[in-house]
Write an enzyme that holds these catalytic residues in place. Structure first.
Site, PDB file in Angstrom:
ATOM      1  N   ASP A   9       0.885  -1.171   0.000  1.00 51.50           N
ATOM      2  CA  ASP A   9       0.000   0.000   0.000  1.00 51.50           C
ATOM      3  C   ASP A   9       0.923   1.222   0.000  1.00 51.50           C
ATOM      4  OD1 ASP A   9      -2.134   1.751   0.220  1.00 51.50           O
ATOM      5  OD2 ASP A   9      -2.343   1.471   2.381  1.00 51.50           O
ATOM      6  N   GLU A  69      -1.078  -1.369  -4.751  1.00 55.90           N
ATOM      7  CA  GLU A  69      -2.245  -0.524  -4.977  1.00 55.90           C
ATOM      8  C   GLU A  69      -1.985   0.407  -6.151  1.00 55.90           C
ATOM      9  OE1 GLU A  69      -4.874   1.204  -1.770  1.00 55.90           O
ATOM     10  OE2 GLU A  69      -3.932   3.036  -2.543  1.00 55.90           O
ATOM     11  N   ASP A 142      -2.842   1.019   6.955  1.00 54.79           N
ATOM     12  CA  ASP A 142      -1.952   0.830   5.798  1.00 54.79           C
ATOM     13  C   ASP A 142      -1.474  -0.625   5.724  1.00 54.79           C
ATOM     14  OD1 ASP A 142      -1.492   3.860   5.146  1.00 54.79           O
ATOM     15  OD2 ASP A 142      -1.057   3.642   7.285  1.00 54.79           O
TER      16      ASP A 142
END
Length: 172
Positions: A9, A69, A142
Site C-alpha cells: 500500500d 495498490e 496501511d
C-alpha cells in the site's frame, strides 16, 4: 507448492506492507507493518528508505508475486505524487527481481476482501482479520490494506492466471 504474496500500500510517510502465504485455498498471515519516513527528510532519502525496506522484505520472504495498490487521482497533488513515486519503486523492485506484479485499485481490493467496493477502513480491517484467522486486527490501516491487496491478488490474480492458461493452452 505454496505461493508468497507481498502486498504494498504505497505511501511516502507510511508505506504499508503485508505478506501472505497461499497453499491451495488456505491463506496464512506471515507479517505486516509499515515503512515510515519522516516528512521533513529530503525526498530522495525518503524514497531510498522505502526502497531499502521493500528490498529487505523481498529478500527475507522471497515473494512469488507482488500486489501493489494502483495510484488514482486525488485532490491533494502532494499526496498523490508521493504515492505515485513509492508505487513506482515497488513496481521497479518487482521488475528488477523478476517477481510478477499486479496492481489493483482500492475499490477492487475492497470488493475482493469485503464484497463491497465502497467498504470503510474498519470493514477492511475486520475482514482481513477474519480471512487470515487472526486474534487481533492488523493496524495501522496501511498494513491491513497491504494484506488486503495480497489477498485480492490471491483470489483475482490466480483466477486470471487460470483463465489465461485455459484460453491459451498454457502458451503466453
Amino acid at each position: 507448492m505454496p505461493s508468497v504474496i507481498l502486498g504494498v500500500d504505497p505511501g511516502l510517510t507510511r508505506c504499508g506492507f503485508g505478506v501472505v502465504r497461499v497453499d491451495g485455498n488456505a491463506l496464512t498471515y506471515v507479517t505486516a507493518g509499515v515503512i515510515r519516513t519522516p516528512a521533513d527528510d529530503p525526498i530522495e532519502a525518503r524514497l531510498l528508505a522505502v526502497w531499502n525496506g521493500l528490498a529487505a522484505l523481498v529478500e527475507e520472504h522471497q515473494p512469488t508475486a507482488m500486489s501493489v495498490e494502483r495510484v488514482y487521482a486525488q485532490a491533494n497533488v502532494r499526496t498523490v505524487m508521493g504515492t505515485a513515486q513509492v508505487s513506482g519503486l515497488a513496481l521497479t523492485l518487482a521488475a528488477a527481481r523478476e517477481i510478477p506484479v499486479a496492481t489493483y485499485t482500492p475499490t477492487e481490493m475492497k470488493a475482493a476482501v469485503t464484497g463491497h467496493g465502497r467498504a470503510e477502513k474498519a470493514q477492511v480491517i475486520a475482514m482481513v482479520q477474519r480471512l487470515l484467522k487472526l486474534k487481533e486486527p492488523v493496524k495501522p490501516a496501511d498494513a491491513s490494506d497491504a494484506l488486503g491487496l495480497a489477498i485480492c491478488h490471491c483470489w483475482r490474480g490466480t483466477a486470471q492466471a487460470r483463465i489465461a492458461k485455459a484460453v491459451t493452452g498454457g502458451r503466453r
